[in-house]
Motif scaffolding. Structure first.
Motif, short mmCIF file in Angstrom:
data_model
loop_
_atom_site.label_atom_id
_atom_site.label_comp_id
_atom_site.label_asym_id
_atom_site.label_seq_id
_atom_site.Cartn_x
_atom_site.Cartn_y
_atom_site.Cartn_z
N LEU A 1 0.79 -1.23 0.00
CA LEU A 1 0.00 0.00 0.00
C LEU A 1 0.82 1.28 0.00
O LEU A 1 0.32 2.32 -0.43
CB LEU A 1 -0.93 0.02 1.23
CG LEU A 1 -2.23 -0.76 1.16
CD1 LEU A 1 -1.99 -2.25 1.07
CD2 LEU A 1 -3.10 -0.45 2.38
N SER A 2 2.04 1.24 0.53
CA SER A 2 2.77 2.49 0.72
C SER A 2 4.26 2.26 0.55
O SER A 2 4.75 1.13 0.64
CB SER A 2 2.50 3.06 2.11
OG SER A 2 3.07 2.23 3.11
N GLY A 3 4.98 3.37 0.34
CA GLY A 3 6.42 3.28 0.22
C GLY A 3 7.08 2.79 1.50
O GLY A 3 8.07 2.05 1.45
N SER A 4 6.52 3.17 2.66
CA SER A 4 7.11 2.72 3.92
C SER A 4 6.95 1.21 4.08
O SER A 4 7.85 0.53 4.59
CB SER A 4 6.48 3.45 5.10
OG SER A 4 5.08 3.36 5.08
N VAL B 1 1.25 1.35 7.75
CA VAL B 1 -0.04 1.07 7.12
C VAL B 1 -0.76 2.37 6.76
O VAL B 1 -0.87 3.28 7.58
CB VAL B 1 -0.93 0.21 8.04
CG1 VAL B 1 -2.29 -0.02 7.41
CG2 VAL B 1 -0.24 -1.12 8.33
N SER B 2 -1.26 2.42 5.54
CA SER B 2 -1.96 3.60 5.04
C SER B 2 -3.46 3.33 5.00
O SER B 2 -3.91 2.40 4.33
CB SER B 2 -1.46 3.93 3.62
OG SER B 2 -2.19 5.00 3.07
N PRO B 3 -4.29 4.11 5.71
CA PRO B 3 -5.74 3.88 5.71
C PRO B 3 -6.41 4.45 4.47
O PRO B 3 -5.85 5.30 3.75
CB PRO B 3 -6.20 4.61 6.97
CG PRO B 3 -5.22 5.73 7.12
CD PRO B 3 -3.89 5.20 6.61
N LEU B 4 -7.63 4.01 4.25
CA LEU B 4 -8.42 4.45 3.09
C LEU B 4 -9.11 5.79 3.33
O LEU B 4 -9.29 6.59 2.39
CB LEU B 4 -9.46 3.38 2.77
CG LEU B 4 -10.43 3.62 1.61
CD1 LEU B 4 -9.70 3.81 0.30
CD2 LEU B 4 -11.41 2.45 1.50
N PRO C 1 4.74 8.83 8.08
CA PRO C 1 5.14 8.55 6.69
C PRO C 1 4.02 8.12 5.75
O PRO C 1 3.88 8.71 4.67
CB PRO C 1 6.22 7.48 6.86
CG PRO C 1 6.81 7.75 8.20
CD PRO C 1 5.67 8.22 9.05
N PRO C 2 3.19 7.11 6.08
CA PRO C 2 2.18 6.71 5.11
C PRO C 2 1.10 7.75 4.87
O PRO C 2 0.56 7.87 3.77
CB PRO C 2 1.59 5.42 5.70
CG PRO C 2 1.93 5.47 7.14
CD PRO C 2 3.20 6.23 7.26
N LEU C 3 0.80 8.55 5.91
CA LEU C 3 -0.19 9.60 5.73
C LEU C 3 0.36 10.76 4.90
O LEU C 3 -0.35 11.33 4.06
CB LEU C 3 -0.68 10.10 7.09
CG LEU C 3 -1.54 9.11 7.88
CD1 LEU C 3 -1.82 9.63 9.29
CD2 LEU C 3 -2.85 8.84 7.16
#
Length: 588
Positions: free
Chosen positions: A353-356, A496-499, A517-519
């Motif tokens: 989901l994310s670069g992290s 983790v990046s939320p929707l 980071p993910p946000l």
């Protein structure tokens, strides 16, 4: 019988074997649990099925003294008060067996694992919850070597150990050279039986793949949804044209490896029916174990979608710093990370989901070139929608038109950081600003958050809706003047990046997020430059941003415009294109 009644009668007759089979599975599973440990079964039942809490609460009133008060507090959903009560009881000489079970349900296994007076099975489960897997298995080997729990934990330990293969062989079919097409997904759960970020993303990914001509089909884990109360479950649900098949044997195997073998049988059988070109699954490792075996047996490539780090989510659910530190240092933590890395490395394609999250996987040895970013997205049609004025949306929901309303639509759990938002609202109101709170959703942190809002004197300026229907979420999001994602800085929230922030941007709502980071990756550079991020876990930083937005309509408009531009880059159609490119490559 009137002719018009005959189809209904036939339909009822046709449903009867399915209902009986589902009831048989549920009954045998429940009977095993009751026979093994009725106390633990009751606690778990209350956690999984809120409707069971009433009868259990009535039963708890038969307990004595402190046990009765503890169970009542826990069943009422007040996790913070439950943990405080557990600390007090432990400090007075240890926990009863009932209190020890509540301690584990409340995320405080460290109060039980080292208590030599505790029941061995209870200590073993507490040790397992802390990640001390061999200690748990050894305890049971000494005190209950023939118990089902001992067999189950031994099997689970083997499954999480890198190098272990599932004992399963393909039966009744052989790899075929016939033309194959489409993607067959193995999912943990799905709509319509479970409403969550996981199931919504799964459905959107499947629709995006269909839009990219990938012909997706899905099957859910063995026993689902019967094991979560769906006794009327059908063998297949079709939602928006997407088929979700169910693996519903009359009897579930008693051990984790046995159930995975049943899952492999069901997945292979469905693959024989739909003839996919590729298999795909999501975290965590049991799904990947099954898909790898079936893919190898059928000679198919497979893809692994890493949506989160299992060990981080597990640790985030523990209720004390001591428990989190012990779990982080445990063998279960280490083995889980190694197992996930092994399976991701074995997959023909990895989505995350994310670069992290990608960097985390690379640090574990997963080849970078095999990892594709597939972030959360939105339906592009949302961008064409003209949202109502927030005051009008509130009026339609029966909320006051006046005030400056901030909040979120989310599960109410500790790491989401809504305690920070409540304190920020208190600070803003103390400074003379009519900032009000609206939280839409439910979860274990809700009682504590409601108490915090009451203690802060927010009164009617804080509203908690509880869980709302999926199609009503947009109406509540429209009611907000600012959408806030105030996540705490934890290991799980740094990957983790939320929707929900993508949906908020697409819906035309100003957005504020914790600077994690993910946000930051989700909102993009322009939104960050405009001040859409605040210091994580800092009520003061968030309060400053809220107050600034109450007085600056032009800045709110800038955030809306920038958010819509950013959301336009994060559509599910883009996800479909990425899937098409990656899966075509592994199938060629």
């Amino acid at each position: 019988m009137p002719a018009a009644d005959r189809p209904h009668r036939r339909s009822a007759v046709q449903r009867l074997p399915r209902l009986l089979g589902n009831a048989s599975m549920a009954a045998t599973t429940a009977l095993r649990s009751i026979t093994d440990d009725p106390l633990t079964f009751g606690i778990q039942l209350a956690r999984r099925f809120p409707t069971a809490r009433g009868p259990l609460l009535a039963a708890a009133r038969g307990a004595r003294g402190s046990d009765r008060a503890l169970v009542e507090t826990w069943l009422e959903g007040d996790l913070t008060s439950t943990r405080e009560a557990l600390d007090a009881l432990a400090g007075r000489g240890g926990l009863s067996r009932l209190a020890a079970e509540v301690a584990q349900a409340a995320g405080r296994p460290e109060l039980v694992a080292d208590d030599l007076a505790a029941h061995p099975a209870t200590r073993a489960r507490a040790a397992w919850q802390l990640g001390e897997a061999n200690e748990a298995v050894t305890l049971l080997a000494e005190h209950a070597p023939r118990s089902r729990l001992h067999r189950a934990l031994r099997a689970e330990l083997a499954l999480m150990t890198p190098g272990t293969r599932l004992r399963w062989t393909l039966r009744g079919q052989t790899p075929s050279n016939a033309p194959r097409d489409g993607v067959l997904h193995l999912l943990t759960n799905s709509l319509p039986h479970t409403q969550s970020g996981y199931t919504v993303r799964s459905h959107e990914v499947l629709k995006a793949q269909r839009g990219a001509d990938l012909a997706p089909t899905a099957i859910t884990r063995v026993g689902y949804p019967v094991v979560v109360g769906g006794l009327a479950a059908r063998s297949v649900d079709v939602i928006d044209g997407i088929a979700y098949y169910r693996a519903l044997p009359a009897r579930l195997a008693p051990t984790p490896d046995g159930r995975l073998a049943q899952q492999a049988d069901a997945l292979a059988a469905l693959a024989g029916k739909v003839a996919p070109a590729v298999l795909q699954t999501t975290t965590h490792y049991p799904n990947a174990i099954v898909v790898r075996e079936v893919a190898d047996a059928l000679g198919l490539p497979w893809a692994y979608e890493v949506r989160g780090m299992l060990e981080q989510t597990w640790i985030a659910g523990l209720g004390s710093e001591e428990a989190r530190e012990r779990a982080t240092a445990s063998e279960r933590f280490r083995l889980t990370r190694e197992r996930e890395a092994e399976l991701a490395s074995d997959a023909d394609a990895v989505f995350t989901l994310s670069g992290s999250m990608r960097e985390d996987l690379v640090s574990r040895g997963v080849p970078r070139e095999r990892i594709e970013l597939v972030p959360n997205g939105i339906d592009a049609a949302i961008l064409d929608r003209t949202p109502p004025l927030s005051a009008d949306a509130r009026a339609a929901l029966g909320l006051p038109r006046d005030g400056f309303w901030v909040g979120s639509t989310s599960s109410l759990v500790d790491y989401e950081g809504f305690d920070v938002l409540i304190e920020a609202v208190r600070l803003a109101r103390a400074g003379g600003h009519d900032v009000r709170l609206l939280l839409v959703g439910d979860g274990v942190a809700r009682p504590a958050l409601e108490r915090q809002a009451a203690d802060a004197g927010l009164g009617d300026a804080a509203r908690f809706t509880g869980r709302v229907a999926r199609d009503a979420v947009t109406n509540y999001r429209d009611a907000l003047d600012v959408f806030v994602v105030p996540r705490h800085d934890r290991a799980v929230t740094r990957t983790v990046s939320p929707l929900k922030p993508v949906e908020a941007m697409a819906s035309g709502r100003p957005l504020l997020v914790s600077a994690l980071p993910p946000l930051l990756e989700t909102i993009g550079a322009e939104m960050e430059r405009l001040g859409s991020a605040f210091i994580a876990s800092s009520p003061g930083s968030l309060a400053i941003e809220l107050v600034r937005l109450t007085a600056d309509a032009s800045r709110r408009a800038q955030l809306v415009d920038a958010g819509r531009r950013r959301a336009a880059e994060l559509t599910w159609s883009a996800v479909g294109s990425t899937s098409r490119r990656s899966l075509d490559a592994v199938c060629s």
